[in-house]
Write a protein that holds these residues in place. Structure first.
Motif: not given
Length: 94
Positions: A24-41, A60-64
């Motif tokens: 599940t990419p961070f983009d999916a979290i952004l789409v569903q919950f409007d949270l950026t990668e930084k906010e997710t972290i 997670v760090q660097g995972r494609s």
């Protein structure tokens, strides 16, 4: 960080679950919950034990697959290809 405070416990749990999933990419979290990668972290850091957060962050760090820009071109979906055939948590016979 106002968005983090507005999330319900159910939504926080779902974000954490999605962040733990390898595919599940961070983009999916952004789409569903409007949270950026930084906010997710930030959410993960707040809600998890320090040792669990460090383990997750190292994994997670660097995972494609977690970063759409680094992912393979064929990785364009947010869900399992079998999801349509799943009912009552059992995969239907094909």
């Amino acid at each position: 960080m106002k968005k983090l405070k507005e999330l319900s416990e159910i939504d926080k749990n779902r974000v954490i679950e999605m962040a733990w999933e390898d595919r599940t990419p961070f983009d999916a979290i952004l789409v569903q919950f409007d949270l950026t990668e930084k906010e997710t972290i930030t959410l993960m850091r707040r809600e998890m034990k320090p040792s669990s957060f460090k383990m997750w962050r190292k994994r997670v760090q660097g995972r494609s697959t977690k970063h759409k820009a680094k992912a393979a071109n064929d990785l364009s979906r947010f869900r399992c290809s079998l999801q349509k055939t799943i009912s009552s948590n059992k995969i239907s016979k094909r």
